[in-house]
Enzyme design. Structure first.
Site, PDB file in Angstrom:
ATOM      1  N   VAL A  96      42.620  40.892  32.791  1.00 54.00           N
ATOM      2  CA  VAL A  96      43.878  42.039  32.833  1.00 54.00           C
ATOM      3  C   VAL A  96      44.914  41.264  32.190  1.00 54.00           C
ATOM      4  O   VAL A  96      45.492  40.095  32.068  1.00 54.00           O
ATOM      5  CB  VAL A  96      44.316  42.063  34.054  1.00 54.00           C
ATOM      6  CG1 VAL A  96      45.600  42.849  34.267  1.00 54.00           C
ATOM      7  CG2 VAL A  96      43.205  42.656  35.046  1.00 54.00           C
ATOM      8  N   HIS A 100      49.461  36.558  34.764  1.00 60.20           N
ATOM      9  CA  HIS A 100      49.507  36.604  36.008  1.00 60.20           C
ATOM     10  C   HIS A 100      49.099  35.160  36.471  1.00 60.20           C
ATOM     11  O   HIS A 100      48.154  34.590  35.927  1.00 60.20           O
ATOM     12  CB  HIS A 100      48.530  37.551  37.111  1.00 60.20           C
ATOM     13  CG  HIS A 100      47.047  37.738  35.991  1.00 60.20           C
ATOM     14  ND1 HIS A 100      46.972  38.379  35.035  1.00 60.20           N
ATOM     15  CD2 HIS A 100      45.883  37.111  36.644  1.00 60.20           C
ATOM     16  CE1 HIS A 100      45.723  38.210  34.623  1.00 60.20           C
ATOM     17  NE2 HIS A 100      44.908  37.480  35.641  1.00 60.20           N
ATOM     18  N   HIS A 102      46.928  32.925  39.195  1.00 61.05           N
ATOM     19  CA  HIS A 102      46.134  33.001  40.203  1.00 61.05           C
ATOM     20  C   HIS A 102      46.655  31.850  41.335  1.00 61.05           C
ATOM     21  O   HIS A 102      46.796  30.663  40.964  1.00 61.05           O
ATOM     22  CB  HIS A 102      44.569  32.444  39.902  1.00 61.05           C
ATOM     23  CG  HIS A 102      44.239  33.688  38.862  1.00 61.05           C
ATOM     24  ND1 HIS A 102      43.403  34.699  39.514  1.00 61.05           N
ATOM     25  CD2 HIS A 102      44.129  33.820  37.716  1.00 61.05           C
ATOM     26  CE1 HIS A 102      42.753  35.336  38.529  1.00 61.05           C
ATOM     27  NE2 HIS A 102      43.422  34.890  37.470  1.00 61.05           N
TER      28      HIS A 102
HETATM   29  P1  DGP Z   1      42.029  37.362  35.133  1.00 60.87           P
HETATM   30  O1  DGP Z   1      40.601  37.201  34.953  1.00 60.87           O
HETATM   31  O2  DGP Z   1      42.422  35.975  34.843  1.00 60.87           O
HETATM   32  O3  DGP Z   1      42.582  38.262  34.282  1.00 60.87           O
HETATM   33  O4  DGP Z   1      42.062  37.894  36.561  1.00 60.87           O
HETATM   34  C1  DGP Z   1      42.418  39.336  36.834  1.00 60.87           C
HETATM   35  C2  DGP Z   1      42.305  39.271  38.309  1.00 60.87           C
HETATM   36  O5  DGP Z   1      42.906  40.484  38.826  1.00 60.87           O
HETATM   37  C3  DGP Z   1      40.906  39.350  38.931  1.00 60.87           C
HETATM   38  O6  DGP Z   1      40.621  38.332  39.774  1.00 60.87           O
HETATM   39  C4  DGP Z   1      40.662  40.542  39.612  1.00 60.87           C
HETATM   40  C5  DGP Z   1      42.052  41.163  39.807  1.00 60.87           C
HETATM   41  N1  DGP Z   1      42.391  42.322  39.774  1.00 60.87           N
HETATM   42  C6  DGP Z   1      41.777  43.288  38.892  1.00 60.87           C
HETATM   43  N2  DGP Z   1      42.432  44.562  39.196  1.00 60.87           N
HETATM   44  C7  DGP Z   1      42.747  44.412  40.286  1.00 60.87           C
HETATM   45  C8  DGP Z   1      43.429  45.607  40.809  1.00 60.87           C
HETATM   46  O7  DGP Z   1      43.664  46.865  40.829  1.00 60.87           O
HETATM   47  N3  DGP Z   1      44.133  45.133  42.015  1.00 60.87           N
HETATM   48  C9  DGP Z   1      44.109  43.793  42.810  1.00 60.87           C
HETATM   49  N4  DGP Z   1      44.713  43.670  43.648  1.00 60.87           N
HETATM   50  N5  DGP Z   1      43.635  42.695  41.716  1.00 60.87           N
HETATM   51  C10 DGP Z   1      42.955  43.213  40.788  1.00 60.87           C
END
Ligand code: DGP
Length: 114
Positions: A96, A100, A102
């Site tokens: 994404v 962000h 984690h």
């Molecule tokens: P990354 O791989 O670092 O880009 O992490 C993206 C994270 O975002 C992944 O762990 C799943 C989470 N994620 C993706 N779409 C959504 C969403 O629509 N809602 C929530 N709560 N999390 C999401």
């Protein structure tokens, strides 16, 4: 960014399990948790990756980490330990493209990460 899923969560346009909000940050539980506590902390401002940070974002990114600390305390994992991760681009597994942090905790973790 109108087509960014995390911008939509920040604006309340799509639902998320929000655990923290301020003028410039939102934190919500990851949809696909990798630990008992797995929370994403994001700036409301759309910044795609760590590579896109500007000098003017320094305070914002400091606040992001302070929010992570406060959330870790609220989740009861501050003392036992937790991990913060910001993936940048494809080889690190970023999927994404809205920066962000984690916040992961609630179980022992190995090192190095995969
Ligand atoms: P990354 O791989 O670092 O880009 O992490 C993206 C994270 O975002 C992944 O762990 C799943 C989470 N994620 C993706 N779409 C959504 C969403 O629509 N809602 C929530 N709560 N999390 C999401």
């Amino acid at each position: 960014m109108s087509d960014c899923i995390f911008c939509k969560i920040a604006k309340g346009e799509i639902p998320a399990d929000i655990v923290h909000e301020s003028d410039d940050l939102v934190a919500f539980r990851d949809l696909n948790p990798q630990a008992p506590t797995h929370i994403l902390v994001i700036p409301r401002k759309h910044i795609a990756t760590l590579n896109d940070l500007q000098e003017e974002d320094a305070t914002l990114m400091g606040r992001l980490h302070l929010a992570a600390r406060a959330i870790a305390e609220a989740e009861g994992i501050a003392g036992r330990g937790y991990r913060t991760v910001i993936n940048c681009n494809a080889e690190a597994g970023q999927t994404v493209f809205h920066i962000h942090l984690h916040l992961l905790g609630g179980r022992p973790m190995g090192w190095p990460p995969g």
